[in-house]
Design an enzyme around this catalytic site. Sequence first.
Site, mmCIF file in Angstrom:
data_model
loop_
_atom_site.group_PDB
_atom_site.id
_atom_site.type_symbol
_atom_site.label_atom_id
_atom_site.label_comp_id
_atom_site.label_asym_id
_atom_site.label_seq_id
_atom_site.Cartn_x
_atom_site.Cartn_y
_atom_site.Cartn_z
ATOM 1 N N CYS A 294 11.778 7.177 14.535
ATOM 2 C CA CYS A 294 10.950 6.498 15.531
ATOM 3 C C CYS A 294 11.747 6.278 16.816
ATOM 4 O O CYS A 294 11.170 5.991 17.854
ATOM 5 C CB CYS A 294 10.417 5.178 14.994
ATOM 6 S SG CYS A 294 11.676 4.176 14.209
ATOM 7 N N GLY B 4 4.465 3.184 11.255
ATOM 8 C CA GLY B 4 3.833 4.505 11.258
ATOM 9 C C GLY B 4 3.268 4.866 12.617
ATOM 10 O O GLY B 4 3.821 4.477 13.648
ATOM 11 N N LYS C 207 0.906 -1.148 0.000
ATOM 12 C CA LYS C 207 0.000 0.000 0.000
ATOM 13 C C LYS C 207 0.946 1.198 0.000
ATOM 14 O O LYS C 207 1.556 1.523 1.004
ATOM 15 C CB LYS C 207 -0.867 -0.026 1.261
ATOM 16 C CG LYS C 207 -2.157 0.751 1.199
ATOM 17 C CD LYS C 207 -2.027 2.251 1.143
ATOM 18 C CE LYS C 207 -1.541 2.878 2.424
ATOM 19 N NZ LYS C 207 -1.376 4.338 2.379
ATOM 20 N N GLU D 97 4.898 -1.420 13.705
ATOM 21 C CA GLU D 97 5.895 -0.714 14.520
ATOM 22 C C GLU D 97 5.401 0.715 14.594
ATOM 23 O O GLU D 97 5.203 1.354 13.562
ATOM 24 C CB GLU D 97 7.258 -0.850 13.859
ATOM 25 C CG GLU D 97 8.393 -0.306 14.684
ATOM 26 C CD GLU D 97 9.015 0.916 14.061
ATOM 27 O OE1 GLU D 97 8.795 2.015 14.614
ATOM 28 O OE2 GLU D 97 9.698 0.794 13.042
#
Lengths: 527, 527
Positions: free
Chosen positions: B301, B240, B183, B264
């Site tokens: 992140c 994300g 996606k 994650e």
Amino acid sequence: MITGKNYIGNNQSAKGSKTYKTFNPLLNIENETVFTEATSDEINEAVVLASEAFRTFRTISGKKKAAFLNAIADEILALDDALIQTYCSETGLPEGRAKGERGRTIGQLRMFADLVTEGSWVEATIDTAQPERQPMPKSDIRKLLVPLGPVVVFGASNFPLAYSTAGGDTAAAFAAGCPVIVKSHPMHAGTGELVASAIVKAAQKTGMPNGVFSNLNSSGIEVGSQLVKHKGVKAVGFTGSIKGGRALYDLAAQREEPIPVFAEMGSINPVVMLPKALKNRNESLAKTYASSITLGTGQFCTNPGLLLGIKSEDLSEFIQNLSNEILKIEPSVMLHPNIIGAYENNKKKATSQPELNVVASYDAEVKTNYARQTITTVEGKTFLENPTLHQEVFGPYSIVVQCENAIQLEQIISKLEGQLTGTLIAEEDEAAQYPEVISALQNRVGRIIFNGVPTGVEVCPSMTHGGPYPASTDSRFTAVGIHSIKRWVRPFSYQDWPDELLPNELKNENPLRISRLVNNKQTTDKI
Amino acid sequence: MITGKNYIGNNQSAKGSKTYKTFNPLLNIENETVFTEATSDEINEAVVLASEAFRTFRTISGKKKAAFLNAIADEILALDDALIQTYCSETGLPEGRAKGERGRTIGQLRMFADLVTEGSWVEATIDTAQPERQPMPKSDIRKLLVPLGPVVVFGASNFPLAYSTAGGDTAAAFAAGCPVIVKSHPMHAGTGELVASAIVKAAQKTGMPNGVFSNLNSSGIEVGSQLVKHKGVKAVGFTGSIKGGRALYDLAAQREEPIPVFAEMGSINPVVMLPKALKNRNESLAKTYASSITLGTGQFCTNPGLLLGIKSEDLSEFIQNLSNEILKIEPSVMLHPNIIGAYENNKKKATSQPELNVVASYDAEVKTNYARQTITTVEGKTFLENPTLHQEVFGPYSIVVQCENAIQLEQIISKLEGQLTGTLIAEEDEAAQYPEVISALQNRVGRIIFNGVPTGVEVCPSMTHGGPYPASTDSRFTAVGIHSIKRWVRPFSYQDWPDELLPNELKNENPLRISRLVNNKQTTDKI
């Protein structure tokens, strides 16, 4: 002695007012002990204790965990006849089965004791520093598997020892370093309490923290629901029905912090019979399968509930032979009136489907709680189009599907839900001619068997007991064997951590002499 | 050339009417290409193709998979400047970063190629038969890891190469034998299409089945939702936000057949600074952390969003030093107006909490889409009581918490949500004095760092990139390193299977010479 109380850590407690008794299906009477269901406060207390216990239990040495596991095995054996008699009175299962299952339970506990004594199961992985690397220096990183936290275990009705209080889920969780709270199965609450007393004794003798284990009585769904929703619980193990397992899975997924649920659930364990094998071994196959279908009154999760063949005279003959053989078998008792009730209901639902033929049904009078074995047959097309026929009928029941050809056989297999096992009955030289059939079967199951029966789950490292949903809620794990410990652990990495503060598994000296992956090489050497 | 079309297997397709463009945050203008969102039919076609491709892809040899993975790496390199320029125009990130990330992406693909060429990753486990065993003969059982089926990958906005179209999730899934449907991330749809073209070329050159890969454009949530709900999809990888990851997790859990989602998600990556280290290295720590907090405009992140210390003059001095240092850093651009918008909103929400002090905030004029770095501070008690302060502010923001004492420090750590990383800043001799603090930190994170910064995730076998929820949806897996392949595979057992029909990994001769656990002994020997 069985008290009917809960174990909240090492203490017996019965603050509630809701009570129940277990049932002797052979005598068709209730057993004497009154069990008191755990209250909301008791449940909370058990989880809080487990969380406290986890603070120390998660880092105790493999040797100490092994001592605990072996002590549980010893204490279970020490229960001796009291355990066997209680088991039999709560299940209707024969003494031989009770003793066999006890042996398996003890064996599993000792297997995990060996595993954690040896220690390499933590998959220690080390990449040493490269301070000179360009453009950036590389840190020293070291990884091992660590326990998740308190695990709630729901035992199965059909294995009061091996898949219950001190069964595979509990043994694996203790080995991992996770405290366990058992939601006691109401059908064998006495057996459960005896085993729980053995665990508590073992925990005290080997100096485990209070709360490493609790055993909560429950006859409904409230205790289990509260446990699965409790913030302090970090994982769930379950063996039982699809309905029960799915309900727990949903509760866990809806939590603010979702937790993993490994539920081993229903399976109809398809058996594919290829033409040449059917021709050559028709009678012996019928005998073997009559026996497998009725083994333990059909109360195995690996019971062969679906036999698939391609239409032929040999298949018709097999159906006749299987019918004859299964009617020769003496009916036996089921575990509980509720279980025989469900069996009769599910069988009725299945046999009332259009275009289904009952080819064998034990008709003679049987004692209360005894199950009448039944064989049905249906055309491939009918089976393909009617999902009701794919549902498990837990008990001595099996359906023989007569497929038009190999293509339809493959179609049917591909449409099946996930299964614990699939079996191929074939001559050695004919199996290679059906690659699509085999491939389709492999894709729907966790274990595939050649010329055998699915009943009987060997406890060994190579076993997969699990499979695509709904055989289990997560096909990436097995419920049986040493690798079942992976359900309760997570990888954890240390970066540039001082050697003296590292766990022994990761220290340079490798004091435990375990096998480790060091800079991509598997070795027991020190660094 | 970028067409704006989807890849449905090897074919480009743009049947839809919904379109969108990517954005250049440096120039503050839209990029030119018009991307066409995948339609419901195209989505279905991609999944059906993937399911078809899985029939063959799941059993092709490790060598062939390696050729595919290496060819992807080659084709990505062959995109050369076009890829780098597109990457920069869709992110505002500098060329050096683009090239570095490309190197990492190539490295991951080749790492998985090496893994599957060598072949031992399947964890082959064999227990040979014991026909003479009493009371029952033992079957021959052999296990290996097999792929789950088609995997849907959702890439991250902040790593358009290494955690996106051909990033770690995709590379691991291909290595496992799973087809992949990406996606595409709408913020770097052009980069995504270029990489997708490289994968398709590689698939064709190395003879992979059509459908082994598809790339679907999408600017909203519909394409992703339809994919996750599709019966043919067997697992999901996501990198994300917590909101996005949790939404997918919920959809997957609600399916008739639930599927695993490895997401994650957010993390504030707590850094614990012990007193002696703060005293000895106050200035250098402030410099190091000012730089880590603003690295990549705070868009990692593993960005350190939470600094924890015990109240002291040294801590006050550190806050002053950190404030000075961070204001010396030139602000930089964020990935997208939406991301800077979210940064400003989240920062505003955080800084408007009672009893929070802003100690450094870049005030000078900045260009559009540039982020102003900010440091805040708060008392331990206030932080403990206000969960809003625990939420991630994605960008160059960090909060320094001044704890009363070590007990409060431990309390705060224990109350944190799950984190990707935790860092301990300590002198070697002082760390041992804080066992509870370290233990609490270990229990909340996936990776723990000594005297470093959390930014920078090394790709190596010992890495854990994951952690307790919400760092990830399943702490039992890692998103980075060879072991990330375990997200996409399940154990599968053969019982009494004829040697010639077994996969090569399990044959007696061990033709692949892989390492196997045979009768509890790890060996490369034949049987």
